[in-house]
Design an enzyme around this catalytic site. Sequence first.
Site, PDB file in Angstrom:
ATOM      1  N   HIS A 236      68.814  74.123  35.918  1.00  0.00           N
ATOM      2  CA  HIS A 236      68.548  73.571  37.244  1.00  0.00           C
ATOM      3  C   HIS A 236      67.073  73.216  37.368  1.00  0.00           C
ATOM      4  O   HIS A 236      66.252  73.593  36.537  1.00  0.00           O
ATOM      5  CB  HIS A 236      68.915  74.597  38.329  1.00  0.00           C
ATOM      6  CG  HIS A 236      68.026  75.809  38.316  1.00  0.00           C
ATOM      7  ND1 HIS A 236      68.133  76.806  37.365  1.00  0.00           N
ATOM      8  CD2 HIS A 236      66.983  76.188  39.112  1.00  0.00           C
ATOM      9  CE1 HIS A 236      67.230  77.733  37.575  1.00  0.00           C
ATOM     10  NE2 HIS A 236      66.502  77.384  38.633  1.00  0.00           N
ATOM     11  N   ASP A 238      64.017  73.339  40.585  1.00  0.00           N
ATOM     12  CA  ASP A 238      63.804  74.042  41.852  1.00  0.00           C
ATOM     13  C   ASP A 238      63.643  73.043  42.996  1.00  0.00           C
ATOM     14  O   ASP A 238      62.918  72.050  42.878  1.00  0.00           O
ATOM     15  CB  ASP A 238      62.567  74.936  41.775  1.00  0.00           C
ATOM     16  CG  ASP A 238      62.786  76.154  40.890  1.00  0.00           C
ATOM     17  OD1 ASP A 238      63.943  76.408  40.504  1.00  0.00           O
ATOM     18  OD2 ASP A 238      61.800  76.854  40.596  1.00  0.00           O
ATOM     19  N   HIS A 292      65.182  74.013  33.910  1.00  0.00           N
ATOM     20  CA  HIS A 292      65.010  75.300  33.246  1.00  0.00           C
ATOM     21  C   HIS A 292      66.242  76.166  33.489  1.00  0.00           C
ATOM     22  O   HIS A 292      67.097  75.843  34.304  1.00  0.00           O
ATOM     23  CB  HIS A 292      63.734  76.005  33.738  1.00  0.00           C
ATOM     24  CG  HIS A 292      63.635  76.157  35.222  1.00  0.00           C
ATOM     25  ND1 HIS A 292      63.307  75.106  36.069  1.00  0.00           N
ATOM     26  CD2 HIS A 292      63.819  77.230  36.039  1.00  0.00           C
ATOM     27  CE1 HIS A 292      63.269  75.522  37.311  1.00  0.00           C
ATOM     28  NE2 HIS A 292      63.601  76.815  37.325  1.00  0.00           N
ATOM     29  N   ARG A 302      67.241  92.245  32.759  1.00  0.00           N
ATOM     30  CA  ARG A 302      65.970  91.562  32.983  1.00  0.00           C
ATOM     31  C   ARG A 302      65.714  91.445  34.481  1.00  0.00           C
ATOM     32  O   ARG A 302      66.657  91.235  35.259  1.00  0.00           O
ATOM     33  CB  ARG A 302      66.005  90.162  32.356  1.00  0.00           C
ATOM     34  CG  ARG A 302      64.768  89.291  32.631  1.00  0.00           C
ATOM     35  CD  ARG A 302      64.920  87.922  31.980  1.00  0.00           C
ATOM     36  NE  ARG A 302      63.764  87.068  32.195  1.00  0.00           N
ATOM     37  CZ  ARG A 302      63.634  86.217  33.210  1.00  0.00           C
ATOM     38  NH1 ARG A 302      64.599  86.100  34.110  1.00  0.00           N
ATOM     39  NH2 ARG A 302      62.551  85.464  33.324  1.00  0.00           N
TER      40      ARG A 302
END
Length: 359
Positions: A236, A238, A292, A302
């Site tokens: 996607h 941002d 990204h 994570r």
Amino acid sequence: MVKSTNFSQQANQKINRREEESADPPFEETYKKLFDEIRIGKATSKMRNYQNLFVVEECELPLIDLEQLKGREFEREECKKKIAQASQEWGFFQVVNHGISQDVLLKMRKEQMKLFKKPFHEKMNDKQLNFSAGSYRWGTPSATCLQQLSWSEAFHVPLTDISNSIHHPTTLSSTMEQFATTVSELAHNLARILSERMGYKSKYFREACLPHTCYVRMNRFPACPISPQVFGLMPHTDSDFLTILHQDEIGGLQLVRDGKWICVKPNPEALIINIGDLFQAWSNGVYKSVEHRVVTNKAKERFSTAFFLCPSYDTEIRSCFEPSVYKRFTFREFRQQVQEDVKKYGYKVGLPRFLVSTH
């Protein structure tokens, strides 16, 4: 028939008990049909090609020392030049000596981990947090195939929710307040530098991006037993002006560079900055909003925390000079178009929807 019904009830009760006890969202139960395609060997050549996308090289993002902004004039100008250049060529860069203390970042991570370790059912229904309805999110409700699933959970919190918590403060709310205040100031300073490099000095970002329009997002990516076939966050861009990210040492963030996916090497001393769609539109395509994603890890969870510099929904986005590559649009129109595309296609189309016609 009765036995079958009792068995079904027992199975559901077992799942419900596991959800109540476990911190992890019920990914496998909810998306069982998608995972079964892998387990029973229905991986087509298309799926194998999809898995090959995860074989990427590791790289280090451009590293910029913001201490230079306090130096002599030529040092300040050199630093600003590096910020603009990275925003044009990479759409991503990392900064050190950024003004956010390691103490605040460590406290933020500690509180975030405590929050995500709560049982799943508590996170879904925790009214003591005083977050807006829908702040807690997990998975991808619209996913129709494995490529559209995000194996992650998050609290996506408006800054107003954080500031309102000061009347009933907790260690989480006070830490979030510290984090949001300092990171917000950094975001505004970077936006000012980038706009000035375009020859455009104004209070646009200060006036458009206010505390009630910006967000902090706390992410957790649980260990995934079928990694790397599942994304932590699907590819996607941002939908904001700027994103500031603090990630842990596990790694998993990847971005597109020269048409190829590359893996970002974690730097515990740095914050990651990336350009959003609105800044690309405002800069008339000079600064790049880059695709990204986050890939999962089979053995380790994570954590990351992101700040999103966003305007109000009624803010008009238009290029800072003509001829414009993009049509004028409000942030509301952009968000609505994104939601329509995700619902229809399963993914975000984004800025190409707003290109000025060449006909």
